[in-house]
Design a protein around this motif. Structure first.
Motif, PDB file in Angstrom:
ATOM      1  N   ASP A 193     -55.463 -10.179 -40.678  1.00 42.30           N
ATOM      2  CA  ASP A 193     -55.083 -10.719 -39.365  1.00 42.30           C
ATOM      3  C   ASP A 193     -53.651 -10.322 -38.999  1.00 42.30           C
ATOM      4  O   ASP A 193     -52.685 -10.829 -39.564  1.00 42.30           O
ATOM      5  CB  ASP A 193     -55.233 -12.238 -39.377  1.00 42.30           C
ATOM      6  CG  ASP A 193     -54.926 -12.838 -38.010  1.00 42.30           C
ATOM      7  OD1 ASP A 193     -54.685 -12.089 -37.045  1.00 42.30           O
ATOM      8  OD2 ASP A 193     -54.931 -14.083 -37.912  1.00 42.30           O
ATOM      9  N   LEU A 194     -53.531  -9.423 -38.029  1.00 41.15           N
ATOM     10  CA  LEU A 194     -52.228  -8.886 -37.645  1.00 41.15           C
ATOM     11  C   LEU A 194     -51.312  -9.928 -37.002  1.00 41.15           C
ATOM     12  O   LEU A 194     -50.114  -9.703 -36.879  1.00 41.15           O
ATOM     13  CB  LEU A 194     -52.412  -7.699 -36.685  1.00 41.15           C
ATOM     14  CG  LEU A 194     -53.150  -6.501 -37.292  1.00 41.15           C
ATOM     15  CD1 LEU A 194     -53.382  -5.425 -36.238  1.00 41.15           C
ATOM     16  CD2 LEU A 194     -52.374  -5.929 -38.470  1.00 41.15           C
ATOM     17  N   SER A 195     -51.860 -11.070 -36.619  1.00 40.13           N
ATOM     18  CA  SER A 195     -50.994 -12.096 -36.024  1.00 40.13           C
ATOM     19  C   SER A 195     -50.219 -12.861 -37.100  1.00 40.13           C
ATOM     20  O   SER A 195     -49.297 -13.600 -36.796  1.00 40.13           O
ATOM     21  CB  SER A 195     -51.809 -13.085 -35.185  1.00 40.13           C
ATOM     22  OG  SER A 195     -52.500 -13.998 -36.006  1.00 40.13           O
ATOM     23  N   ARG A 196     -50.601 -12.669 -38.352  1.00 35.77           N
ATOM     24  CA  ARG A 196     -49.975 -13.469 -39.412  1.00 35.77           C
ATOM     25  C   ARG A 196     -49.433 -12.653 -40.580  1.00 35.77           C
ATOM     26  O   ARG A 196     -49.023 -13.220 -41.578  1.00 35.77           O
ATOM     27  CB  ARG A 196     -50.967 -14.521 -39.920  1.00 35.77           C
ATOM     28  CG  ARG A 196     -51.273 -15.601 -38.862  1.00 35.77           C
ATOM     29  CD  ARG A 196     -52.312 -16.568 -39.370  1.00 35.77           C
ATOM     30  NE  ARG A 196     -53.599 -15.917 -39.468  1.00 35.77           N
ATOM     31  CZ  ARG A 196     -54.496 -16.128 -40.433  1.00 35.77           C
ATOM     32  NH1 ARG A 196     -54.226 -16.993 -41.398  1.00 35.77           N
ATOM     33  NH2 ARG A 196     -55.645 -15.502 -40.451  1.00 35.77           N
ATOM     34  N   VAL A 197     -49.454 -11.330 -40.506  1.00 36.11           N
ATOM     35  CA  VAL A 197     -48.837 -10.559 -41.584  1.00 36.11           C
ATOM     36  C   VAL A 197     -47.325 -10.684 -41.453  1.00 36.11           C
ATOM     37  O   VAL A 197     -46.790 -10.770 -40.346  1.00 36.11           O
ATOM     38  CB  VAL A 197     -49.246  -9.065 -41.552  1.00 36.11           C
ATOM     39  CG1 VAL A 197     -50.703  -8.926 -41.939  1.00 36.11           C
ATOM     40  CG2 VAL A 197     -49.008  -8.461 -40.180  1.00 36.11           C
ATOM     41  N   GLN A 198     -46.651 -10.711 -42.587  1.00 38.97           N
ATOM     42  CA  GLN A 198     -45.192 -10.868 -42.566  1.00 38.97           C
ATOM     43  C   GLN A 198     -44.536  -9.550 -42.172  1.00 38.97           C
ATOM     44  O   GLN A 198     -43.665  -9.493 -41.330  1.00 38.97           O
ATOM     45  CB  GLN A 198     -44.696 -11.312 -43.949  1.00 38.97           C
ATOM     46  CG  GLN A 198     -45.327 -12.600 -44.431  1.00 38.97           C
ATOM     47  CD  GLN A 198     -45.031 -13.764 -43.519  1.00 38.97           C
ATOM     48  OE1 GLN A 198     -43.901 -13.943 -43.076  1.00 38.97           O
ATOM     49  NE2 GLN A 198     -46.041 -14.565 -43.212  1.00 38.97           N
TER      50      GLN A 198
END
Lengths: 137, 137, 137, 137
Positions: free
Chosen positions: C109-114
């Motif tokens: 999920d690209l909305s939550r990768v650091q």
């Protein structure tokens, strides 16, 4: 019976008359407009407010079309599950696109009816065949 | 009013009596079991067949609970949208987990009713307020 | 290729090692536990807080299993779309039920990768075939 | 943080360049077109065939916009979850409507990547905090 269809569930109101007809193949179909307005919590004011409204055309087929024609009217709260589709058409000599739902399931939404005079008569109920089943949990 | 909730739409049948009560806070709630059986196309035999069955508990609150109690019975075909939740409990001294839906919307599924004696009476319909609205497409 | 399947999209984290094996039929499969915690806005305190957590087993097949094994690790934020299924088993001589997802689609999920060290190399991209297509709107 | 939003999960391909900019409020946003083609089983011929294609604009915000810009390219297979919205605009002096997704979650779809050169580097993984948790089933 398809793969990668975009199935959507929309909660809203019937926003038009129900149009109903028989296609060339003899199958009945029904069409109505659906509108759905979200409710948003505005943290700045600490209260709920209306958000955006979504309008979609809804097409129903065969038995679903018959039931929708018989039971629904403009203003009724509904829950609709269907496949999201693009429909291309021309208007004023320019190409347009509308988004429709090919409805698979439509129900009068019991969370938003004001009052029900009586239970709808569903005949025959399929309850008998379920009596012998035991829930596995 | 939450983020990352797991919302699910399930199409199935009411598979138990509707239990109904008032909680300690005076709010009504209703509970029933829902079962949903998929239909699969078996390409080997070129025909449809029953697939797996899913059982879920469904909890309804407040007005939805009242309407569900009044209108639904075991065997009725329904469409339910709700939040998927785990419920932990003990049985025979061991810990168990059940999966429930906290229902937000429930409708009698018009695609699967056999016949409807009459349209359910929904009063007042909210249609009047919609008359002046024009669909923007 | 089925009707009335209960498709679910869950947003959460990989919460176990990825187990991977070849079935008797030679097809690879991968399994991991997924947990998903909702965030709720508490209007009483005017702030967000953690809500309930949902745990589901996730089964992947064939190419998806291979890609999941190669790219995901415990703790990674994922979005999973799959069919909700009940799995029955025995434990301590009593019957139990678990809920699993038969995954069709899994993405980091690209909305939550650091941070992402580099773009994943996807070869060959299918972009070429799309160049000539014109979006119809 | 809203009620009755129409959340949709779409499985498809990135069908345009990723446009990226900073809004007047300094927040980054990214936009791309998404197309999704269903696969249908044609029982008359006993084989699969392409069905209809759906085109949607996808808008991403803040961190999701940054990650999408860094990692995705035209042609990549993706899974997108977002809120379905209508956008009204004028073209050739007539009013038009487009349908967009306000994306909440976007992932490269691992079920459809051809090959991955290496695992994407996700730092720091949040796995450590999960080690001590025991799945409750």
């Amino acid at each position: 019976m398809s793969w990668n269809s975009t199935m959507v569930t929309v909660v809203g109101h019937v926003a038009s008359e129900i149009s109903y007809k028989h296609g060339e193949d003899g199958k009945s179909n029904a069409f109505f407009r659906l509108h759905s307005t979200e409710r948003r919590y505005n943290t700045a004011i600490g209260d709920w407010e209306d958000g955006e409204t979504l309008w979609l055309g809804v097409t129903c087929w065969r038995k679903l079309a018959d039931s929708v024609k018989t039971t629904l009217s403009q203003g009724d709260p509904v829950i609709v599950q269907g496949k999201l589709r693009m429909r291309h058409y021309e208007k004023d000599d320019s190409k347009r696109t509308a988004f429709n739902l090919d409805a698979l399931h439509v129900g009068l939404d019991l969370s938003r009816v004001q009052s029900l005079g009586s239970a709808p008569v569903v005949e025959p109920r399929s309850g008998e065949e379920l009596v012998a089943e035991t829930a596995p949990f």
